[in-house]
Write a protein that holds these residues in place. Structure first.
Motif, PDB file in Angstrom:
ATOM      1  N   SER A 200      50.601  63.045 -46.565  1.00 14.53           N
ATOM      2  CA  SER A 200      51.872  63.170 -47.262  1.00 14.53           C
ATOM      3  C   SER A 200      51.846  62.525 -48.641  1.00 14.53           C
TER       4      SER A 200
ATOM      5  N   ALA B  78      54.723  59.840 -39.763  1.00 19.24           N
ATOM      6  CA  ALA B  78      54.349  59.946 -41.164  1.00 19.24           C
ATOM      7  C   ALA B  78      52.917  60.444 -41.271  1.00 19.24           C
TER       8      ALA B  78
ATOM      9  N   GLY C  30      51.128  57.932 -52.393  1.00 18.20           N
ATOM     10  CA  GLY C  30      51.785  56.935 -53.229  1.00 18.20           C
ATOM     11  C   GLY C  30      51.432  55.513 -52.834  1.00 18.20           C
TER      12      GLY C  30
ATOM     13  N   GLU D 285      53.946  60.478 -49.613  1.00 21.68           N
ATOM     14  CA  GLU D 285      54.266  59.071 -49.355  1.00 21.68           C
ATOM     15  C   GLU D 285      52.979  58.266 -49.140  1.00 21.68           C
TER      16      GLU D 285
END
Length: 145
Positions: free
Chosen positions: A38, A11, A43, A40
């Motif tokens: 990313s 990730a 977030g 992700e």
């Protein structure tokens, strides 16, 4: 603020980069996070309210054990003195983690050996057989003679 978060090594998180590359990773603000990581990761950091992130590898004597991630809610300029102090602290944390892993491994091996030495009681007609296991120390359930 300190928080525990586990990210996949593939990730695009600052902590994953620090782990994979074995180096300190610093993300100064949200713009740098958006530019280099990313959605992700963005977030997660947005939900937790983080802005600045410093990820320090936890080097054991033989291998990289993990990453210490320090996050600030407001943008934060990490001074050289602060970075040196946090790097030293990460070294002490790595030593503590390595010792804990070592002790856990020793206890696990001792338990396995103890279980291997304890055999099932034989079955006998007309005789009831029972056994009592009394370990030398109750905390590890590992006995001697």
């Amino acid at each position: 603020m300190v928080a525990a978060h586990t990210a996949r090594q593939d990730a695009a998180f600052p902590s994953a980069r620090a782990f994979c590359e074995g180096r300190t990773v610093f993300v100064a603000d949200r713009q740098a996070l958006v530019a280099g990581y990313s959605p992700e990761a963005v977030g997660v950091f947005d939900r937790m309210g983080f802005s600045t992130v410093l990820c320090l590898p936890l080097w054991g004597s033989r291998t990289l054990l993990g990453v210490l991630t320090i996050c600030w809610i407001k943008p934060h300029e990490v001074s050289i003195t602060e970075r040196v102090t946090l790097t030293a602290a990460s070294g002490y944390i790595a030593q503590a983690v390595e010792r804990a892993l070592y002790l856990d491994e020793r206890i696990s091996v001792a338990r396995q050996l103890q279980e291997a030495m304890l055999t099932d009681l034989p079955l006998a007609d007309h005789v009831e057989i029972s056994a009592l296991y009394q370990p030398s120390a109750n905390d590890n359930m590992i006995g001697g003679d």
